[in-house]
Design a protein around this motif. Sequence first.
Motif, PDB file in Angstrom:
ATOM      1  N   LYS A 245     135.612  -2.643  -8.176  1.00  0.00           N
ATOM      2  CA  LYS A 245     136.908  -2.165  -8.660  1.00  0.00           C
ATOM      3  C   LYS A 245     136.703  -1.115  -9.739  1.00  0.00           C
ATOM      4  N   LYS A 246     137.372   0.017  -9.587  1.00  0.00           N
ATOM      5  CA  LYS A 246     137.235   1.086 -10.556  1.00  0.00           C
ATOM      6  C   LYS A 246     137.982   0.726 -11.843  1.00  0.00           C
ATOM      7  N   GLN A 247     137.302   0.872 -12.961  1.00  0.00           N
ATOM      8  CA  GLN A 247     137.871   0.531 -14.262  1.00  0.00           C
ATOM      9  C   GLN A 247     137.577   1.664 -15.231  1.00  0.00           C
ATOM     10  N   PRO A 248     138.597   2.377 -15.743  1.00  0.00           N
ATOM     11  CA  PRO A 248     138.331   3.428 -16.728  1.00  0.00           C
ATOM     12  C   PRO A 248     137.519   2.873 -17.893  1.00  0.00           C
ATOM     13  N   VAL A 249     136.508   3.619 -18.287  1.00  0.00           N
ATOM     14  CA  VAL A 249     135.538   3.105 -19.245  1.00  0.00           C
ATOM     15  C   VAL A 249     136.149   2.827 -20.616  1.00  0.00           C
ATOM     16  N   VAL A 250     137.244   3.497 -20.981  1.00  0.00           N
ATOM     17  CA  VAL A 250     137.770   3.348 -22.335  1.00  0.00           C
ATOM     18  C   VAL A 250     138.797   2.223 -22.458  1.00  0.00           C
ATOM     19  N   THR A 251     139.056   1.486 -21.397  1.00  0.00           N
ATOM     20  CA  THR A 251     140.071   0.457 -21.446  1.00  0.00           C
ATOM     21  C   THR A 251     139.482  -0.945 -21.434  1.00  0.00           C
ATOM     22  N   GLU A 252     140.158  -1.865 -22.137  1.00  0.00           N
ATOM     23  CA  GLU A 252     139.800  -3.272 -22.064  1.00  0.00           C
ATOM     24  C   GLU A 252     140.468  -3.916 -20.858  1.00  0.00           C
ATOM     25  N   THR A 253     141.699  -3.499 -20.605  1.00  0.00           N
ATOM     26  CA  THR A 253     142.471  -3.990 -19.464  1.00  0.00           C
ATOM     27  C   THR A 253     143.030  -2.793 -18.715  1.00  0.00           C
ATOM     28  N   PHE A 254     142.916  -2.829 -17.388  1.00  0.00           N
ATOM     29  CA  PHE A 254     143.464  -1.746 -16.582  1.00  0.00           C
ATOM     30  C   PHE A 254     143.908  -2.315 -15.246  1.00  0.00           C
ATOM     31  N   VAL A 255     145.222  -2.416 -15.059  1.00  0.00           N
ATOM     32  CA  VAL A 255     145.786  -2.975 -13.831  1.00  0.00           C
ATOM     33  C   VAL A 255     146.868  -2.036 -13.322  1.00  0.00           C
ATOM     34  N   VAL A 256     146.707  -1.566 -12.100  1.00  0.00           N
ATOM     35  CA  VAL A 256     147.719  -0.723 -11.454  1.00  0.00           C
ATOM     36  C   VAL A 256     148.295  -1.496 -10.274  1.00  0.00           C
ATOM     37  N   SER A 257     149.592  -1.719 -10.310  1.00  0.00           N
ATOM     38  CA  SER A 257     150.287  -2.390  -9.206  1.00  0.00           C
ATOM     39  C   SER A 257     151.299  -1.405  -8.637  1.00  0.00           C
ATOM     40  N   ALA A 258     150.789  -0.480  -7.847  1.00  0.00           N
ATOM     41  CA  ALA A 258     151.630   0.588  -7.322  1.00  0.00           C
ATOM     42  C   ALA A 258     152.615   0.053  -6.290  1.00  0.00           C
ATOM     43  N   PRO A 259     153.870   0.496  -6.339  1.00  0.00           N
ATOM     44  CA  PRO A 259     154.852   0.069  -5.335  1.00  0.00           C
ATOM     45  C   PRO A 259     154.422   0.496  -3.937  1.00  0.00           C
ATOM     46  N   SER A 260     154.925  -0.183  -2.929  1.00  0.00           N
ATOM     47  CA  SER A 260     154.585   0.146  -1.543  1.00  0.00           C
ATOM     48  C   SER A 260     155.052   1.565  -1.217  1.00  0.00           C
ATOM     49  N   GLY A 261     154.258   2.257  -0.431  1.00  0.00           N
ATOM     50  CA  GLY A 261     154.596   3.614  -0.039  1.00  0.00           C
ATOM     51  C   GLY A 261     154.080   4.681  -0.963  1.00  0.00           C
ATOM     52  N   THR A 262     153.383   4.288  -2.036  1.00  0.00           N
ATOM     53  CA  THR A 262     152.863   5.265  -2.998  1.00  0.00           C
ATOM     54  C   THR A 262     151.369   5.499  -2.813  1.00  0.00           C
ATOM     55  N   HIS A 263     150.750   4.821  -1.813  1.00  0.00           N
ATOM     56  CA  HIS A 263     149.315   4.974  -1.539  1.00  0.00           C
ATOM     57  C   HIS A 263     148.464   4.629  -2.762  1.00  0.00           C
ATOM     58  N   GLY A 264     148.930   3.681  -3.553  1.00  0.00           N
ATOM     59  CA  GLY A 264     148.145   3.209  -4.685  1.00  0.00           C
ATOM     60  C   GLY A 264     148.177   4.098  -5.909  1.00  0.00           C
ATOM     61  N   ARG A 265     148.975   5.159  -5.894  1.00  0.00           N
ATOM     62  CA  ARG A 265     149.018   6.080  -7.031  1.00  0.00           C
ATOM     63  C   ARG A 265     150.411   6.121  -7.635  1.00  0.00           C
ATOM     64  N   VAL A 266     150.434   6.159  -8.980  1.00  0.00           N
ATOM     65  CA  VAL A 266     151.695   6.252  -9.721  1.00  0.00           C
ATOM     66  C   VAL A 266     151.615   7.449 -10.653  1.00  0.00           C
TER      67      VAL A 266
END
Length: 359
Positions: A245-266
Amino acid sequence: MVGPPIFTAVSTSARQLYLLLRCIAFSPRAEVEITQQGIKFSVEESRAVQGSTILEKALFSSYSCRPPNSNDNALPAFSISITALLETLQIFGVADTGSSARNPYGGFSSSYGNAFSTPALALSGTCRISYQEIGAPLTITIQEGSVTTSCELNTYEVQQPYDDGGGIPLDRSKLCLRAILRSTWLSDAIAELSGTNPNVLVVNVSNRSAPYFSLEGEGGPFGDTTVDFTPDAKNDATSDGVKGKKQPVVTETFVVSAPSGTHGRVKQRYKFDMIKKASRAMALATKVSVRQDEQGVLSLQFMVELGDGTFGPRREETPATNAPPAQTRNDFVDFRFVPLLNEDDTESEAQTEDEDFEE
């Protein structure tokens, strides 16, 4: 015969109050709600940005709140001039945190300044806040040595308190982004983007492909700029070809829950000048919690570590073996931002600013 005030609170550090309130002083008026647990200050502008902080009961050496109705937990909300309040709190002189060197771990420490910028030469007296009755002025009394200064701030009735539907709502049940990172990194990113004087800040996140977390400045006269929080190398593909799982190096927590139809990007756009109103909180805080709901409302909650009137020892300094632990308390400053509706808003916002934001 005048009875006792319905609210009184005494603080031994006006500096702490000043620093927290200064983070949200981007508009002249603040709404005040006094409860049994603390005093909440909220400031908003153009229905597009709201800043708030709570001076908790534990921040005061004594605290008494007596609502007229014994079943109530809070006094009726009112508004005051936060500009006048800050001027009163620094009447004996508060050392400007902007003149102290920056703590790389967040906030500012007197250890980084010189002998003339230490809190001992700022405010060492007491601050008493009292509210005699509903509709009465809010009285601020500051005493330092034999000198006492008292100021009465006019209070004004509020038509629609923020907690009664007047604030910017964040739907916590439908969050599409949750991240926690050092506030200094966010502050540095905004400062970097400011160099091109952009009109719009784009928050671009994904749980599938790069860029995983980036901030983009658009519409400036010097071109567009992007700050990309790159993924941690340890999350690259393993020897068997399976990617972690890709995790930006500067974050302690990183969770993306993209809505359906957005191809995982917000991707969401905000007025850059509104985001900059949180700059003081970014510089003062240690960490920041970034949240965004499906409607695009952005929440930046800053954790500010304050000690007993100072910022405590520097993080990299190792205390003596028998030395007591540093007394540090965590306070929070919360900002919420309404997104721009569409890409055409950037061109029209100068004429009809209020129409560029969601209600």
